[in-house]
Scaffold this motif. Structure first.
Motif, PDB file in Angstrom:
ATOM      1  N   SER A  65       0.825  -1.207   0.000  1.00 39.15           N
ATOM      2  CA  SER A  65       0.000   0.000   0.000  1.00 39.15           C
ATOM      3  C   SER A  65       0.858   1.257   0.000  1.00 39.15           C
ATOM      4  O   SER A  65       0.550   2.239  -0.688  1.00 39.15           O
ATOM      5  N   ARG A  66       1.947   1.240   0.761  1.00 38.81           N
ATOM      6  CA  ARG A  66       2.848   2.388   0.804  1.00 38.81           C
ATOM      7  C   ARG A  66       3.510   2.601  -0.558  1.00 38.81           C
ATOM      8  O   ARG A  66       3.650   3.742  -1.028  1.00 38.81           O
ATOM      9  N   LYS A  67       3.894   1.518  -1.217  1.00 42.83           N
ATOM     10  CA  LYS A  67       4.503   1.633  -2.536  1.00 42.83           C
ATOM     11  C   LYS A  67       3.511   2.193  -3.550  1.00 42.83           C
ATOM     12  O   LYS A  67       3.870   3.037  -4.375  1.00 42.83           O
ATOM     13  N   GLY A 127       1.560   6.652  -6.782  1.00 45.99           N
ATOM     14  CA  GLY A 127       0.476   7.571  -7.134  1.00 45.99           C
ATOM     15  C   GLY A 127       0.883   9.021  -6.957  1.00 45.99           C
ATOM     16  O   GLY A 127       0.569   9.872  -7.802  1.00 45.99           O
ATOM     17  N   ASP A 128       1.605   9.312  -5.855  1.00 45.42           N
ATOM     18  CA  ASP A 128       2.071  10.684  -5.626  1.00 45.42           C
ATOM     19  C   ASP A 128       3.063  11.119  -6.699  1.00 45.42           C
ATOM     20  O   ASP A 128       3.014  12.258  -7.179  1.00 45.42           O
ATOM     21  N   VAL A 129       3.965  10.219  -7.077  1.00 46.57           N
ATOM     22  CA  VAL A 129       4.954  10.550  -8.107  1.00 46.57           C
ATOM     23  C   VAL A 129       4.271  10.836  -9.438  1.00 46.57           C
ATOM     24  O   VAL A 129       4.583  11.824 -10.121  1.00 46.57           O
ATOM     25  N   LEU A 130       3.314   9.980  -9.817  1.00 45.03           N
ATOM     26  CA  LEU A 130       2.605  10.183 -11.083  1.00 45.03           C
ATOM     27  C   LEU A 130       1.783  11.472 -11.056  1.00 45.03           C
ATOM     28  O   LEU A 130       1.734  12.206 -12.051  1.00 45.03           O
ATOM     29  N   ALA A 131       1.142  11.743  -9.915  1.00 46.66           N
ATOM     30  CA  ALA A 131       0.337  12.957  -9.808  1.00 46.66           C
ATOM     31  C   ALA A 131       1.208  14.200  -9.935  1.00 46.66           C
ATOM     32  O   ALA A 131       0.868  15.150 -10.659  1.00 46.66           O
ATOM     33  N   HIS A 132       2.345  14.221  -9.226  1.00 41.64           N
ATOM     34  CA  HIS A 132       3.234  15.372  -9.304  1.00 41.64           C
ATOM     35  C   HIS A 132       3.863  15.511 -10.691  1.00 41.64           C
ATOM     36  O   HIS A 132       4.074  16.632 -11.173  1.00 41.64           O
TER      37      HIS A 132
END
Length: 309
Positions: free
Chosen positions: A29-31, A36-41
């Protein structure tokens, strides 16, 4: 080994397996969250670049020493202030200061008049009850579904019949056209007024206030955030409009900045006015930026006051 010991060993083994599985799920889940955060940014960064590149290009082009529209490089290689200087000194072809002044006068008057109209109509629709109230609101809602460009021809002939299409009356005609229909955009302001408790009105009336005093001393101060919104809309509408100004303004002495920018890109002027077009675009964005900065401060103060109250 006793039966009790075997059971304990099995429980320990089962608990260890559950903990290991839980730890694995948390790790996955952490990965996924990090991915998701990397793709969003990354997506936001790409969109920011796409949004900023045209703005940076226009700003850089406004300092371009080469006034021609076709160059070998995307960004200018030689910079100069000549484009800004020429906008205010070279009036032989286009009088940009006159166009800027015309637009600023129309935008300021339209802003003030639209605020007064929208506040008045919204207060009547929110607080007063009369027989044709619902019918009026439905009619305005239906008319708002049609594009305003449908009425351009009719508006022009009405202004012509009133004698407002001459050179000396164009500014007044633009102010009337832009501000006359603003009262129909009362729905947002009315929705905000509907959230204000009517008990405030009733208490003020019991204290001896008139309807006008209730409106000016209670409703208007509470509606400051929406007044800020309406001021921005009322200013931007004439500042950015092209179609209505093109129909009403017949000579360059009455042109607005939108018409001036359009004229700079015509084939007879574009060779010498392309870089000046970028400089003019930068200049007309300055009042908009100042308006947003000032109004944002008033909006924050009014919201802080309302929360504190």
């Amino acid at each position: 080994m006793s039966k009790h010991s075997e059971t304990a060993v099995m429980e320990d083994a089962t608990g260890g397996m559950v903990k290991a599985e839980s730890h694995g799920l948390m790790h996955d889940s952490r990965k996924r969250r990090i991915l998701g955060d990397v793709l969003a940014h990354l997506f936001l960064a790409v969109m920011a670049v796409i949004w900023l590149v045209p703005i940076v290009w226009v700003f850089a082009e406004s300092f371009n020493k080469n006034t021609a529209p076709y160059t070998k490089t995307f960004f200018p290689t030689e910079f100069s202030l000549d484009n800004y200087i020429a906008l205010f000194t070279d009036k032989s072809v286009l009088d940009f200061p006159k166009m800027f002044a015309n637009t600023f006068i129309v935008a300021c008057f339209t802003c003030v008049i639209s605020i007064a109209f929208v506040l008045s109509v919204a207060y009547c629709m929110s607080r007063l009850r009369f027989r044709t109230r619902r019918t009026f609101m439905n009619v305005v809602l239906i008319l708002g579904m049609f594009p305003g460009i449908m009425a351009v021809s009719a508006i022009y002939f009405i202004l012509k019949a009133m004698g407002l299409t001459g050179d000396g009356m164009t500014i007044l005609a633009l102010i009337l056209v832009y501000s006359a229909g603003t009262g129909a955009g009362f729905y947002v302001m009315k929705g905000y007024m509907d959230t204000i408790p009517t008990s405030l009105d009733e208490a003020a009336l019991l204290d001896g206030c008139t309807r006008l005093q209730v409106f000016t001393k209670i409703i208007v101060p509470i509606c400051k955030p929406m007044i800020v919104y309406q001021a921005i809309i009322g200013f931007l509408t004439p500042w950015l409009d092209f179609v209505m100004a093109k129909v009403i303004c017949r000579t360059q002495s009455n042109y607005t900045v939108a018409l001036g920018l359009w004229l700079m890109l015509q084939k007879e002027y574009i060779q010498n006015w392309y870089a000046r077009f970028a400089a003019a675009a930068v200049l007309i964005s300055i009042p908009i930026a100042i308006l947003f900065i000032v109004m944002q401060r008033f909006y924050q103060e009014s919201m802080a006051g309302s929360v504190k109250g």
